[in-house]
Write a protein that holds these residues in place. Sequence first.
Motif, PDB file in Angstrom:
ATOM      1  N   ALA A  64       0.802  -1.216   0.000  1.00 49.38           N
ATOM      2  CA  ALA A  64       0.000   0.000   0.000  1.00 49.38           C
ATOM      3  C   ALA A  64       0.839   1.272   0.000  1.00 49.38           C
ATOM      4  CB  ALA A  64      -0.916   0.000   1.224  1.00 49.38           C
ATOM      5  N   ASP A  65       2.139   1.163   0.310  1.00 49.79           N
ATOM      6  CA  ASP A  65       2.973   2.363   0.349  1.00 49.79           C
ATOM      7  C   ASP A  65       3.126   2.956  -1.048  1.00 49.79           C
ATOM      8  OD1 ASP A  65       3.316   2.014   3.039  1.00 49.79           O
ATOM      9  OD2 ASP A  65       5.355   1.252   2.900  1.00 49.79           O
ATOM     10  N   SER A  66       3.008   4.271  -1.125  1.00 49.67           N
ATOM     11  CA  SER A  66       3.174   4.968  -2.404  1.00 49.67           C
ATOM     12  C   SER A  66       4.667   5.084  -2.721  1.00 49.67           C
ATOM     13  CB  SER A  66       2.564   6.362  -2.319  1.00 49.67           C
ATOM     14  OG  SER A  66       3.357   7.177  -1.470  1.00 49.67           O
ATOM     15  N   PRO A  67       5.001   5.362  -3.981  1.00 48.56           N
ATOM     16  CA  PRO A  67       6.408   5.574  -4.320  1.00 48.56           C
ATOM     17  C   PRO A  67       7.087   6.643  -3.461  1.00 48.56           C
ATOM     18  CG  PRO A  67       5.151   5.270  -6.318  1.00 48.56           C
ATOM     19  CD  PRO A  67       4.160   5.338  -5.178  1.00 48.56           C
ATOM     20  N   SER A  68       6.349   7.734  -3.108  1.00 46.91           N
ATOM     21  CA  SER A  68       6.972   8.777  -2.289  1.00 46.91           C
ATOM     22  C   SER A  68       7.209   8.289  -0.854  1.00 46.91           C
ATOM     23  CB  SER A  68       6.126  10.054  -2.290  1.00 46.91           C
ATOM     24  OG  SER A  68       4.860   9.814  -1.732  1.00 46.91           O
ATOM     25  N   GLU A  69       6.299   7.484  -0.316  1.00 41.51           N
ATOM     26  CA  GLU A  69       6.507   6.926   1.027  1.00 41.51           C
ATOM     27  C   GLU A  69       7.711   5.984   1.033  1.00 41.51           C
ATOM     28  OE1 GLU A  69       2.052   6.722   2.940  1.00 41.51           O
ATOM     29  OE2 GLU A  69       2.550   5.299   1.349  1.00 41.51           O
ATOM     30  N   ILE A  70       7.820   5.170   0.006  1.00 39.78           N
ATOM     31  CA  ILE A  70       8.956   4.258  -0.104  1.00 39.78           C
ATOM     32  C   ILE A  70      10.251   5.037  -0.263  1.00 39.78           C
ATOM     33  CG2 ILE A  70      10.034   2.495  -1.578  1.00 39.78           C
ATOM     34  CD1 ILE A  70       7.184   1.360  -1.958  1.00 39.78           C
ATOM     35  N   ALA A  71      10.234   6.111  -1.065  1.00 38.21           N
ATOM     36  CA  ALA A  71      11.433   6.942  -1.236  1.00 38.21           C
ATOM     37  C   ALA A  71      11.892   7.500   0.105  1.00 38.21           C
ATOM     38  CB  ALA A  71      11.154   8.073  -2.222  1.00 38.21           C
ATOM     39  N   GLY A  72      10.949   7.921   0.947  1.00 34.92           N
ATOM     40  CA  GLY A  72      11.297   8.422   2.276  1.00 34.92           C
ATOM     41  C   GLY A  72      11.909   7.338   3.143  1.00 34.92           C
ATOM     42  N   GLN A  73      11.358   6.126   3.070  1.00 38.59           N
ATOM     43  CA  GLN A  73      11.905   5.010   3.834  1.00 38.59           C
ATOM     44  C   GLN A  73      13.324   4.678   3.373  1.00 38.59           C
ATOM     45  OE1 GLN A  73       8.991   1.959   3.176  1.00 38.59           O
ATOM     46  NE2 GLN A  73       7.394   3.062   4.285  1.00 38.59           N
ATOM     47  N   ILE A  74      13.524   4.653   2.059  1.00 40.16           N
ATOM     48  CA  ILE A  74      14.848   4.361   1.501  1.00 40.16           C
ATOM     49  C   ILE A  74      15.848   5.429   1.939  1.00 40.16           C
ATOM     50  CG2 ILE A  74      16.193   4.226  -0.645  1.00 40.16           C
ATOM     51  CD1 ILE A  74      13.692   2.895  -1.919  1.00 40.16           C
ATOM     52  N   GLU A  75      15.422   6.689   1.917  1.00 42.19           N
ATOM     53  CA  GLU A  75      16.319   7.781   2.312  1.00 42.19           C
ATOM     54  C   GLU A  75      16.704   7.652   3.787  1.00 42.19           C
ATOM     55  OE1 GLU A  75      18.746  11.140   2.104  1.00 42.19           O
ATOM     56  OE2 GLU A  75      18.022   9.730   0.597  1.00 42.19           O
ATOM     57  N   ARG A  76      15.752   7.307   4.653  1.00 42.01           N
ATOM     58  CA  ARG A  76      16.072   7.129   6.075  1.00 42.01           C
ATOM     59  C   ARG A  76      17.065   5.984   6.266  1.00 42.01           C
ATOM     60  NH1 ARG A  76      10.704   8.546   6.266  1.00 42.01           N
ATOM     61  NH2 ARG A  76       9.922   6.421   6.477  1.00 42.01           N
ATOM     62  N   ILE A  77      16.912   4.909   5.516  1.00 42.06           N
ATOM     63  CA  ILE A  77      17.857   3.786   5.591  1.00 42.06           C
ATOM     64  C   ILE A  77      19.232   4.235   5.103  1.00 42.06           C
ATOM     65  CG2 ILE A  77      18.438   1.535   4.605  1.00 42.06           C
ATOM     66  CD1 ILE A  77      15.341   1.011   4.548  1.00 42.06           C
ATOM     67  N   ARG A  78      19.257   4.940   3.965  1.00 40.05           N
ATOM     68  CA  ARG A  78      20.524   5.384   3.369  1.00 40.05           C
ATOM     69  C   ARG A  78      21.269   6.303   4.331  1.00 40.05           C
ATOM     70  NH1 ARG A  78      22.926   9.349   0.826  1.00 40.05           N
ATOM     71  NH2 ARG A  78      21.171  10.764   1.060  1.00 40.05           N
ATOM     72  N   VAL A  79      20.567   7.248   4.918  1.00 36.57           N
ATOM     73  CA  VAL A  79      21.194   8.192   5.852  1.00 36.57           C
ATOM     74  C   VAL A  79      21.723   7.436   7.064  1.00 36.57           C
ATOM     75  CG1 VAL A  79      20.738  10.127   7.410  1.00 36.57           C
ATOM     76  CG2 VAL A  79      19.915  10.200   5.064  1.00 36.57           C
ATOM     77  N   GLY A  80      20.954   6.475   7.561  1.00 42.24           N
ATOM     78  CA  GLY A  80      21.395   5.670   8.691  1.00 42.24           C
ATOM     79  C   GLY A  80      22.647   4.879   8.394  1.00 42.24           C
ATOM     80  N   ILE A  81      22.752   4.363   7.177  1.00 40.16           N
ATOM     81  CA  ILE A  81      23.925   3.579   6.774  1.00 40.16           C
ATOM     82  C   ILE A  81      25.154   4.475   6.651  1.00 40.16           C
ATOM     83  CG2 ILE A  81      24.947   2.286   4.839  1.00 40.16           C
ATOM     84  CD1 ILE A  81      22.143   1.067   4.407  1.00 40.16           C
ATOM     85  N   LEU A  82      24.954   5.695   6.136  1.00 41.04           N
ATOM     86  CA  LEU A  82      26.080   6.578   5.887  1.00 41.04           C
ATOM     87  C   LEU A  82      26.592   7.267   7.153  1.00 41.04           C
ATOM     88  CD1 LEU A  82      24.989   8.237   2.522  1.00 41.04           C
ATOM     89  CD2 LEU A  82      26.657   6.420   2.878  1.00 41.04           C
ATOM     90  N   GLN A  83      25.830   7.273   8.227  1.00 42.06           N
ATOM     91  CA  GLN A  83      26.273   7.945   9.463  1.00 42.06           C
ATOM     92  C   GLN A  83      27.268   7.099  10.221  1.00 42.06           C
ATOM     93  OE1 GLN A  83      22.706   8.947  11.591  1.00 42.06           O
ATOM     94  NE2 GLN A  83      22.361  10.772  10.347  1.00 42.06           N
TER      95      GLN A  83
END
Length: 83
Positions: A64-83
């Motif tokens: 049910a997640d929209s592409p924009s919701e998924i993009a936000g989830q991916i960005e939070r994961i990416r930022v977490g990995i890079l910190q």
Amino acid sequence: GLATMATAPSWLAEIQFALLDSMAEGVSLATANGELIYVNAALEQMFGYGPGGLLGRHMSIFGADSPSEIAGQIERIRVGILQ
């Protein structure tokens, strides 16, 4: 240690993908923008697609997640990995 995909010999990658393809659980890999670049046979069957039928689609097709919701989830994961 375990070899990463970037440094693993090509035969190891082939074995890894063969194992993923043989799993009963659905497995997918996507780009940072959510485009599906790998889907195993179990996942294709779960969603009623033939071989390669999900490739290039957006991972929002799975729920049910929209592409924009998924993009936000991916960005939070990416930022977490890079910190």
